[in-house]
Scaffold this motif. Structure first.
Motif, mmCIF file in Angstrom:
data_model
loop_
_atom_site.group_PDB
_atom_site.id
_atom_site.type_symbol
_atom_site.label_atom_id
_atom_site.label_comp_id
_atom_site.label_asym_id
_atom_site.label_seq_id
_atom_site.Cartn_x
_atom_site.Cartn_y
_atom_site.Cartn_z
ATOM 1 N N UNK A 72 20.487 90.801 31.692
ATOM 2 C CA UNK A 72 21.469 90.054 31.021
ATOM 3 C C UNK A 72 20.688 89.149 30.701
ATOM 4 N N UNK A 73 19.643 88.845 29.204
ATOM 5 C CA UNK A 73 18.759 87.761 28.938
ATOM 6 C C UNK A 73 19.472 87.059 28.247
ATOM 7 N N UNK A 74 20.297 85.521 27.156
ATOM 8 C CA UNK A 74 20.566 85.163 26.706
ATOM 9 C C UNK A 74 19.749 84.375 25.896
ATOM 10 N N UNK A 75 20.186 84.013 24.105
ATOM 11 C CA UNK A 75 19.279 82.714 23.422
ATOM 12 C C UNK A 75 20.473 82.497 22.520
ATOM 13 N N UNK A 76 20.281 81.741 21.972
ATOM 14 C CA UNK A 76 20.744 80.553 20.875
ATOM 15 C C UNK A 76 20.923 81.391 19.402
#
Length: 731
Positions: free
Chosen positions: A194-198
Motif C-alpha cells: 500500500x502506497x499512500x499520498x495526501x
C-alpha cells in the motif's frame, strides 16, 4: 506474535550528548502524535535516526542509547555518521528529491555520490531492522528519505505487510521523468503493498509515472506488480484536533505572545507560519501583501501581517539568501507604508512553543498560507481547530495539498499577487455569520479526520490490501534451500524445458528487434543444452527467421510463431499445421490506418501473423486506440478462422489454431519425459500451461491470473533459477 514496525528518517525521540550524560526528549505533534496509540503498544517498534551523529558517540554511548531507546521508548536507533547525514540527507534528499518533487527543477542537483549515499543509508536501515522482522509483521515506512526500503524488505520477506506514505508531493510525470534514478525509485516504492499520498493528484501523478516508466497499468488504483498487487490511495493527514481546539488560558505564554494578544485590540491581525524554505512562497507572500496595501489604502493602520518563520538549514547559502531577501522585502514594505504608530509587517525569525502558536492562531483574524507547492500543510488545519469561535478565516493557495480538503477557505493562486490581495480583503470583510457557517463545516471535517483517524485508516487499508491478495500459486524461493522444482530436476533423467522468450528470458524493450539475447542468456542456454538429459525448447511468438538468427547456433529446439513452426537442433523448419495468408491484406490496411493515427505505434509483420505494438505510445492514447482497433478487428474477423491475441502492449492477429499448447504437444508426442518444465509471462503462455500434464512444473512470470502451478517475479529470477539448474547439472 506479529507486531508493527514504523520506520522513518527521524525517531520520535531525540538524543543529545552533553559533558556528563545523554539526554532524551520526545517529539510532539505530527507523525509522533498520529502513531502514538500504536507505538505505545508493547508489540510495536519505531526505527530511525536518533538525531545525533555517530561521530560524537563512542561504542559505549551507542550501546547505552540502543538499550535506553529499546527499553523505555520502543525505539530502534539507526546511527548515521556526519558524512552520511551530509551526503544522504542534506545531499540527495534535500538537494535532489525535495526541490524536484516540489517542482523547483532549477534548484535540483544530480550527484552520483549523493545517490550512492542514499542507496547506502537505505540499505543500512534495512540491515538494522532485518534482525527484528518476524513472520506476519506489519511495516509502515515514511517519507522520501526511504523510498528504496520497501523493495529491499520485499525481496527478503515477500509475505510481509509493507506500507509506505509520502509526506511531500509526488510530481507530475513531466517533472518526475527528469530524475536520473527515476526507475530505481519507482521500483523501490513498488515493494510496498500500500502506497499512500495526501491527495488524489499525487496518486494520479504516481500511477502515471508507473505506467510510463514501468509499463504497469492500474485498475481502480491497484497495480499488478511481479507476484503481488500494489494499492495506491490518498490519505489526507490530519492533526490532533482535540489538542488545538481545547480552551486554554494565558498561563505559560511568552511575553511576545501576551504582547501579541494585547495588540489585537487595535488592528486586525493576519498571521503566517512557516519554516524557512523556498517552497513556501514567502517573498511572494510579502509582495502580495504589499499589493494589498497599494490596492486597498483604507486598511492602512488597521491591519498587520505577522510573519513567523522557523529557522531551517542555517548556514546553507540558498537559505541564508532567502532569509536576506525576506528581511529586505519586509524592510521595504515597512519603509513605504509604515508610520510612527504602525508597522505593517512584523517578522519573527524564530521558533515558538505550541502553546504560543495556538495563542497567535486564536487571536488572528486571517491565516495566510500561500506555498508555491506543499504536500499537505497542517498549519492550516491547526489554525481552523484553534479558532473554536469559528470566526477566523483561512486564505490558502491551491498548490497546498490541504486545499483539496478545505474548499470553504478562500483559495488563491500563489503566483497571483492581485488574487492574494483580493483574497485577504475577502477574508477580512467576510461577515461573521458566513465565517461561522464555513468554519463549522471545516471543523466537522478535520475533527472527524484527525491524525489518529488517518493512521487507523491507513493501517486498516494495509490489512485489507494484504488480506485480499489472491495468491494461489507458490512463489519459488530461489535464494534459500532448493525448491521442489529444483529437487525434481536433480532426481530426473529425461527433462524437457519449454522457455518463452520475451518477458521471460529477456525484459521488454521499446521495439521488438532490440530484445536480442545477451551473452549471459546465451551462456545459460548453452550450459543447459550441454546436459544430455535436457531437451531445451525456446517456445515463442516471434517469427522463425528472427529467433533462428539469434539462437539457431545453439543445441536447442525452437518452436516459433506460436506453435506453427518447429525446428530441431541443426535441422530444418517444419510446419505443424497448414495455414495461409489470404487474410493479411485486408487486416494490414486497418493496422496501417491506426498506426498513422497513433504516434509511437508500429506494425510487426510475421510470416503468418501481424502484430500491432504500442509500447512507445502515450499510455492513454495507446490504450484508447488499442480498444478501438480491437473492436474494428473483431468485426472484420468474426467470419474468419482468425483470433486477436492480446499480449504485453501488443495486439497480434493470427490463425486461432496456432498456439503454444499445440507446439508443446508436438514436442512431447511419443516422448516419456520424467521432468516437464514450462515458463511464460503473459496469457499467450496459458495455452502452454494448459497443454502440460498436471505434474509438470509450470511457472508464471509476474502477476496476473494463471493456470501455472508456480510463480516468479521477473525474467531475472528465471535466469537465476536456470543458473541453479546448470549448477545442479554440473554437480
Amino acid at each position: 506474535m506479529s507486531k508493527i514496525i514504523f520506520v522513518s528518517n527521524r525517531l520520535p525521540v531525540t538524543v543529545k550528548k552533553n559533558e556528563s550524560d545523554l539526554q532524551y526528549s520526545k517529539s510532539i505533534g505530527g507523525l509522533a502524535t498520529g502513531l502514538k496509540s500504536y507505538h505505545e503498544q508493547g508489540d510495536s517498534l519505531w526505527a530511525g535516526w536518533p538525531g545525533i551523529s555517530s561521530n560524537d558517540l563512542n561504542e559505549q554511548d551507542e550501546k547505552e542509547i540502543d538499550q535506553e531507546l529499546r527499553e523505555e521508548y520502543n525505539c530502534l536507533p539507526i546511527f548515521l555518521s556526519e558524512e552520511e547525514i551530509e551526503q544522504y540527507y542534506h545531499g540527495f534528499c534535500n538537494e535532489t528529491i525535495w526541490p524536484l518533487f516540489h517542482y523547483f527543477t532549477n534548484a535540483t542537483e544530480y550527484n552520483t555520490d549523493t545517490w550512492e549515499a542514499y542507496k547506502k543509508v537505505n540499505q543500512k536501515f534495512f540491515d538494522s531492522i532485518d534482525p527484528v522482522i518476524e513472520p506476519n509483521d506489519t511495516i509502515w515506512i515514511h517519507d522520501y528519505q526511504l523510498m528504496l526500503l520497501p523493495q529491499m524488505i520485499r525481496e527478503k520477506y515477500p509475505d510481509t505487510k509493507i506500507g509506505f506514505f509520502l509526506h511531500i508531493p509526488f510530481p507530475s510525470f513531466e517533472i518526475y521523468r527528469l530524475l536520473i534514478w527515476r526507475e530505481e525509485i519507482l521500483r523501490g516504492l513498488m515493494g510496498a503493498n500500500l502506497i499512500g499520498f495526501h491527495t488524489y493528484d499525487y496518486v494520479r501523478h504516481f500511477l502515471s509515472s508507473v505506467r510510463r516508466l514501468l509499463g504497469k497499468e492500474h485498475n481502480l488504483y491497484k497495480v499488478n506488480y511481479e507476484t503481488y498487487s500494489v494499492q495506491v490511495e490518498a490519505f489526507p493527514m490530519g492533526i490532533d484536533y482535540e489538542y488545538f481546539s481545547k480552551s486554554s488560558g494565558q498561563d505559560g505564554l511568552s511575553n511576545e505572545a501576551l504582547e501579541f494578544i494585547e495588540s489585537t485590540k487595535s488592528v486586525q491581525n493576519i498571521i503566517s507560519v512557516d519554516r524557512l524554505d523556498y517552497t513556501k512562497g514567502l517573498p511572494e507572500r510579502i509582495k502580495a501583501f504589499k499589493q494589498f496595501l497599494i490596492k486597498y489604502p483604507e486598511y492602512h493602520e488597521k491591519v498587520r501581517l505577522n510573519l513567523i518563520v522557523a529557522p531551517s538549514r542555517v548556514g546553507v547559502e540558498a537559505y541564508d539568501n532567502l532569509k536576506r531577501e525576506i528581511e529586505e522585502l519586509v524592510s521595504a514594505v515597512n519603509g513605504q507604508f509604515g508610520t510612527l504608530s504602525w508597522m505593517p509587517v512584523w517578522f519573527f525569525f524564530r521558533t515558538f512553543t505550541q502553546d504560543d502558536l495556538i495563542a497567535f492562531y486564536r487571536n488572528s483574524d486571517v491565516l495566510l498560507v500561500t506555498p508555491l507547492r506543499d504536500g499537505m500543510n497542517l498549519v492550516a488545519k491547526e489554525y481552523i481547530a484553534a479558532r473554536n469561535d469559528y470566526k477566523g478565516m483561512l486564505v490558502m493557495s491551491e498548490t497546498a495539498g490541504a486545499a483539496s480538503e478545505l474548499g470553504e477557505a478562500v483559495i488563491v493562486n500563489a503566483n497571483d499577487y492581485g488574487a492574494i490581495a483580493a483574497g485577504i480583503k475577502t477574508a477580512l470583510d467576510m461577515p461573521d455569520h458566513e465565517k461561522i457557517e464555513r468554519n463549522k463545516m471545516l471543523h466537522r471535517r478535520i475533527s472527524r479526520y484527525n491524525v489518529k483517524f488517518w493512521a487507523d485508516e491507513f493501517l486498516e487499508a494495509l490489512k485489507n490490501t494484504t488480506d485480499s491478495q489472491v495468491e494461489t500459486k507458490d512463489v519459488i524461493d530461489i535464494k534459500s534451500e532448493p525448491s521442489n522444482v529444483e529437487k525434481a530436476y536433480v532426481d530426473s533423467n529425461k527433462r524437457v524445458l519449454f522457455l518463452d522468450y520475451d518477458g521471460t528470458l529477456v525484459g521488454f524493450k521499446p521495439t521488438p528487434d532490440q530484445a536480442k539475447p545477451d551473452e549471459e542468456l546465451r551462456q545459460i542456454l548453452s550450459d543447459l543444452c550441454a546436459d544430455k538429459r535436457n531437451t531445451v525448447v525456446i517456445i515463442t511468438g516471434r517469427d522463425r527467421d528472427v529467433i533462428e538468427k539469434w539462437l539457431g547456433d545453439l543445441d536447442l529446439h525452437i518452436i516459433a510463431s506460436h506453435g506453427l513452426w518447429l525446428r530441431e537442433p541443426g535441422g530444418e523448419w517444419r510446419m505443424t499445421m497448414s495455414v495461409d495468408n489470404d487474410w493479411k491484406e485486408s487486416i494490414r490496411h486497418v493496422l496501417e490506418m491506426y498506426t498513422d493515427r497513433t504516434p509511437g505505434s508500429l506494425i510487426e509483420e510475421k510470416e503468418y501473423s501481424l502484430a500491432w505494438h504500442y509500447r512507445q505510445c502515450e499510455p492513454e492514447i495507446g490504450a484508447l486506440k488499442r480498444n478501438e482497433l480491437r473492436e474494428a478487428l473483431l468485426s472484420i474477423t468474426q467470419s474468419m478462422s482468425l483470433g486477436i491475441l492480446e499480449g504485453n502492449k501488443v495486439l497480434e492477429i493470427k490463425d486461432t489454431r496456432m498456439n503454444k499448447g499445440h507446439g508443446a504437444h508436438q514436442m512431447m508426442q511419443g516422448k516419456d519425459y520424467d521432468f516437464i518444465f514450462g515458463v511464460g509471462d503473459d496469457h499467450t503462455d496459458e495455452d502452454l500451461f494448459d497443454a502440460l500434464p498436471e505434474d509438470a512444473f509450470s511457472i508464471k512470470v509476474g502477476a496476473g491470473s494463471t493456470h501455472a502451478n508456480y510463480r516468479l517475479q521477473s525474467f531475472r529470477n528465471i535466469r537465476q533459477l536456470l543458473k541453479r539448474f546448470v549448477d545442479m547439472s554440473n554437480k
